[in-house]
Motif scaffolding. Structure first.
Motif, PDB file in Angstrom:
ATOM      1  N   GLN A  36      -3.343   2.219  -5.376  1.00  8.85           N
ATOM      2  CA  GLN A  36      -1.775   1.601  -5.133  1.00  8.85           C
ATOM      3  C   GLN A  36      -0.852   2.831  -5.375  1.00  8.85           C
ATOM      4  N   ASN A  37      -1.151   3.877  -5.131  1.00  3.22           N
ATOM      5  CA  ASN A  37      -0.135   4.885  -5.194  1.00  3.22           C
ATOM      6  C   ASN A  37       1.061   5.097  -4.267  1.00  3.22           C
ATOM      7  N   TYR A  38       0.688   4.100  -3.324  1.00 10.00           N
ATOM      8  CA  TYR A  38       1.917   4.197  -2.409  1.00 10.00           C
ATOM      9  C   TYR A  38       3.085   3.446  -3.100  1.00 10.00           C
TER      10      TYR A  38
ATOM     11  N   ILE B 285       5.645   6.148  -4.364  1.00  9.82           N
ATOM     12  CA  ILE B 285       6.286   6.615  -3.173  1.00  9.82           C
ATOM     13  C   ILE B 285       7.389   5.595  -2.827  1.00  9.82           C
TER      14      ILE B 285
ATOM     15  N   GLU C 229      -2.655  13.169  -1.812  1.00  8.42           N
ATOM     16  CA  GLU C 229      -2.378  11.700  -1.887  1.00  8.42           C
ATOM     17  C   GLU C 229      -1.146  11.505  -1.224  1.00  8.42           C
TER      18      GLU C 229
ATOM     19  N   ASN D   4      -0.508   8.344   1.660  1.00  7.73           N
ATOM     20  CA  ASN D   4       0.195   7.246   1.352  1.00  7.73           C
ATOM     21  C   ASN D   4       1.439   7.300   2.287  1.00  7.73           C
ATOM     22  N   ILE D   5       1.630   8.331   2.960  1.00  5.12           N
ATOM     23  CA  ILE D   5       3.093   8.345   3.524  1.00  5.12           C
ATOM     24  C   ILE D   5       2.517   7.813   4.953  1.00  5.12           C
TER      25      ILE D   5
ATOM     26  N   TYR E  36      -0.135   6.015   5.586  1.00  3.44           N
ATOM     27  CA  TYR E  36      -0.053   4.352   5.413  1.00  3.44           C
ATOM     28  C   TYR E  36       0.893   3.556   5.349  1.00  3.44           C
ATOM     29  N   LEU E  37       1.960   4.093   4.831  1.00  2.00           N
ATOM     30  CA  LEU E  37       3.257   3.201   4.654  1.00  2.00           C
ATOM     31  C   LEU E  37       3.875   3.479   6.131  1.00  2.00           C
TER      32      LEU E  37
ATOM     33  N   TYR F 127       7.254  -3.645  -2.090  1.00  2.00           N
ATOM     34  CA  TYR F 127       7.221  -3.157  -3.526  1.00  2.00           C
ATOM     35  C   TYR F 127       7.613  -4.085  -4.315  1.00  2.00           C
TER      36      TYR F 127
END
Length: 330
Positions: free
Chosen positions: A95-97, A100, A131, A135-136, A138-139, A168
């Motif tokens: 869940q590193n997104y 961001i 990473e 994540n960018i 994916y978002l 978030y």
């Protein structure tokens, strides 16, 4: 069916592993197909592989562009990455997104609407470049951020979208609503949400979409319908993404016109992503179309219970949708 499912799972595995190294990349379908054959130790014929990839495209698991004599090009989709992650370890586990999103929300709170340069994100967010790229991507695919792209570059800057702020808050348990999106104590949550989002082709607006929206509104249903919600100067993508994320149900008017539009496919993909949870979201309506035609465009949709709609039965269809909404509230 078992063999088809095995091929799908292996395609997802190969695409995911390739995607990890190049999130914004597009890959040769023949290379993906060859790797699938190797892993399954099965000489799957070209026609079968092509049909499976096309089905996966219609189910929003991958993006597949066919080509004469080859398997064309393949790229990842968020739904496919999520499906792979359901039974395998993936980047989503960390869940590193959220890191961001938090960073972008901080910037947006200080300077609403401001884009953040990719260099600043790489410098300030404690994640590796790889990473951050994953994540960018994916978002962006989930409609939670907006990318600024340039020729020769995957992205140069980004900013948070309202949907990203809401995700978030839901995932982190934090209330970081901006002034524009804050719900006051006098307002209830249901007052700020829509009961249904009507996805339709513009050619079907006058015949069925608008009359259906009006019938539902007369019954007290909160309807997101473009003519009701969009005003001059609105950001079209942002407004639609907000409607998609804040609605309980997506009424999808399937027709030949619908399947011929890229925009309606994007709306359908957004609603399909939400239906991966426990709640039913999609309410398909067939307009001047039969099951075989739906099957040819989207096999997954063809298997869903659907109602037929025409100019004469709109009040009855509206009443049935109203009943579904009331049953859920009760």
């Amino acid at each position: 069916m078992a063999r088809r499912n095995e091929i799908i799972e292996t395609v997802l595995e190969v695409v995911y592993e390739t995607w990890e190294d190049n999130p914004f990349g597009t890959f040769e379908g023949d290379s993906v197909g060859d790797e699938v054959r190797n892993r399954l130790d099965d000489d799957i014929d070209h026609k079968t592989m092509h049909h499976v990839m096309q089905d996966m495209d219609s189910e929003f698991l991958i993006e597949h562009t066919g080509a004469m004599g080859s398997l064309g090009m393949v790229s990842a989709r968020a739904n496919g990455i999520e499906k792979y992650g359901e039974s395998n370890q993936s980047f989503l586990d960390n869940q590193n997104y959220l890191e961001i999103l938090e960073y972008l929300i901080d910037v947006d709170d200080e300077n609403p609407g401001e884009y953040v340069n990719s260099e600043d994100i790489r410098e300030d967010v404690d994640l590796s470049d790889e990473e951050i790229e994953r994540n960018i991507w994916y978002l962006d695919k989930k409609g939670q951020i907006e990318l600024m792209q340039a020729i020769g570059s995957t992205w140069v800057a980004t900013r948070v979208e309202p949907a990203g702020r809401r995700i978030y808050e839901e995932m982190s348990g934090s209330n970081r609503s901006s002034t524009e999106t804050t719900i006051t104590e006098e307002e209830s949550l249901t007052d700020s949400e829509y009961d249904v989002f009507i996805s339709h082709a513009s050619e079907d607006k006058g015949q069925v979409a608008r009359p259906l929206a009006e019938e539902l509104s007369q019954r007290g249903v909160e309807v997101w319908f473009d003519e009701f919600e969009l005003e001059i100067g609105d950001n079209l993508r942002e407004s639609i993404d907000e409607g998609l994320s804040e609605t309980r149900y997506g009424v999808v008017i399937l027709s030949e016109n619908f399947f011929g539009k890229n925009w309606t496919k994007r709306e359908l993909e957004g609603l399909t992503a939400r239906e991966m949870g426990p709640e039913k979201v999609l309410l398909p309506l067939w307009y001047e179309i039969d099951k075989e035609t739906v099957q040819s465009h989207n096999p997954a949709l063809a298997n869903k219970v659907a109602e037929k709609i025409n100019e004469d039965n709109i009040p009855e269809v509206a009443e049935e949708i109203f009943g579904i909404i009331k049953d859920r509230e009760d």
